[in-house]
Design a protein around this motif. Structure first.
Motif, PDB file in Angstrom:
ATOM      1  N   ARG A 204      33.545  99.224  83.880  1.00 54.51           N
ATOM      2  CA  ARG A 204      34.596  99.248  82.858  1.00 54.51           C
ATOM      3  C   ARG A 204      34.149  99.981  81.599  1.00 54.51           C
ATOM      4  NH1 ARG A 204      35.006  95.309  86.209  1.00 54.51           N
ATOM      5  NH2 ARG A 204      36.988  94.257  86.693  1.00 54.51           N
ATOM      6  N   LYS A 205      32.951 100.594  81.704  1.00 54.43           N
ATOM      7  CA  LYS A 205      32.375 101.336  80.575  1.00 54.43           C
ATOM      8  C   LYS A 205      32.256 100.464  79.331  1.00 54.43           C
ATOM      9  CE  LYS A 205      34.271 105.778  82.197  1.00 54.43           C
ATOM     10  NZ  LYS A 205      33.208 105.914  83.157  1.00 54.43           N
ATOM     11  N   ARG A 206      31.775  99.252  79.549  1.00 48.05           N
ATOM     12  CA  ARG A 206      31.580  98.317  78.449  1.00 48.05           C
ATOM     13  C   ARG A 206      30.148  97.801  78.447  1.00 48.05           C
ATOM     14  NH1 ARG A 206      36.187  96.161  76.077  1.00 48.05           N
ATOM     15  NH2 ARG A 206      38.181  96.830  76.987  1.00 48.05           N
ATOM     16  N   GLU A 207      29.730  97.299  77.302  1.00 48.40           N
ATOM     17  CA  GLU A 207      28.407  96.715  77.159  1.00 48.40           C
ATOM     18  C   GLU A 207      28.479  95.204  77.385  1.00 48.40           C
ATOM     19  OE1 GLU A 207      25.619  98.371  76.739  1.00 48.40           O
ATOM     20  OE2 GLU A 207      26.663 100.301  76.671  1.00 48.40           O
ATOM     21  N   GLY A 208      27.308  94.572  77.477  1.00 51.88           N
ATOM     22  CA  GLY A 208      27.250  93.118  77.604  1.00 51.88           C
ATOM     23  C   GLY A 208      27.299  92.644  79.040  1.00 51.88           C
TER      24      GLY A 208
END
Length: 247
Positions: A204-208
């Motif tokens: 999802r091209k997200r961090e964490g």
């Protein structure tokens, strides 16, 4: 054991078989088979050799079964074993009060082997403490293997990744399910779940790690991530009992 198949004493083996077989023709045929290998030993590769090799060490099994019952506490056992012919693994509970059992079992094994005129292969036999470095080495190797899968399938759907890692986890956990494995299993479970979370977030091209998005239960119930991290007590493992004499 050292050169086990070559050192089986024919007269001892025939005595053991005779306690269970009352057919003279069968006994005569068995003597002919044994003579084909010389004055002692069983012919390796023979159809009946595995049965004879197991039967020859029957008294060793009986000794270990007695040790299991003598040291049992309710449903828990301090000693367990697995054996096929000359390959044998003996497990001893890691609690301090059971430390004497390692020496006691080793001493009794040597006594029983002496009666049968076979010897322990000292070069191949060893004592391993699964609480210490041995299991940590195996854990490191497991994580390295899983890490390669995660790296090699970064662009793949998470379902494909889980499809590949589940058999690896299942096999490793089943192998170490007996023993002091709970802390190690907890570490692996947490590590794998974080890797799956990172995979989902990267997609999802997200961090964490998506702690608020997905619960651990969701990872296992919906995605099907392996969750069989259960330590088994030795008492729950089925095992064929040593053969008894037939009257």
């Amino acid at each position: 054991m050292r050169a086990y198949f070559d050192n089986v004493q024919h007269y001892l083996l025939l005595e053991k078989v005779a306690k269970r077989v009352r057919d003279d023709q069968v006994m005569r045929l068995l003597k002919m088979i044994l003579k084909a290998s010389g004055k002692k030993g069983v012919p390796q590769g023979g159809v009946i050799s595995p049965v004879l090799s197991n039967l020859y060490l029957n008294e060793v099994d009986k000794m270990l079964e007695k040790a299991i019952e003598t040291t049992r506490y309710k449903q828990y056992t301090a000693v367990q074993y697995a054996r096929f012919a000359d390959d044998q693994v003996i497990l001893v509970d890691s609690r301090e009060r059971h430390e004497w059992l390692v020496k006691a079992v080793t001493k009794r094994l040597r006594e029983e082997f002496g009666k049968l005129r076979v010897e322990i292969n000292e070069e191949k036999s060893r004592v391993v403490d699964l609480r210490k470095g041995e299991k940590l080495k195996k854990r490191t190797a497991l994580l390295a293997k899983l890490r390669d899968i995660f790296r090699g399938y970064t662009s793949q759907p998470v379902g494909r990744v889980i499809e590949l890692i589940n058999p690896v986890l299942r096999g490793w956990v089943n192998y170490f399910a007996v023993g002091h494995s709970a802390p190690c299993f907890a570490f692996i479970k947490d590590w794998v779940e974080k890797k799956i979370r990172r995979h989902l977030m990267w997609a999802r091209k997200r961090e964490g790690f998506g702690w608020k998005r997905w619960s651990s239960q969701w990872l296992h119930d919906v995605l099907g991530l392996f969750n069989g991290y259960r330590v088994r007590h030795c008492a729950s493992l089925p095992k064929v009992a040593p053969a008894r004499e037939v009257s």
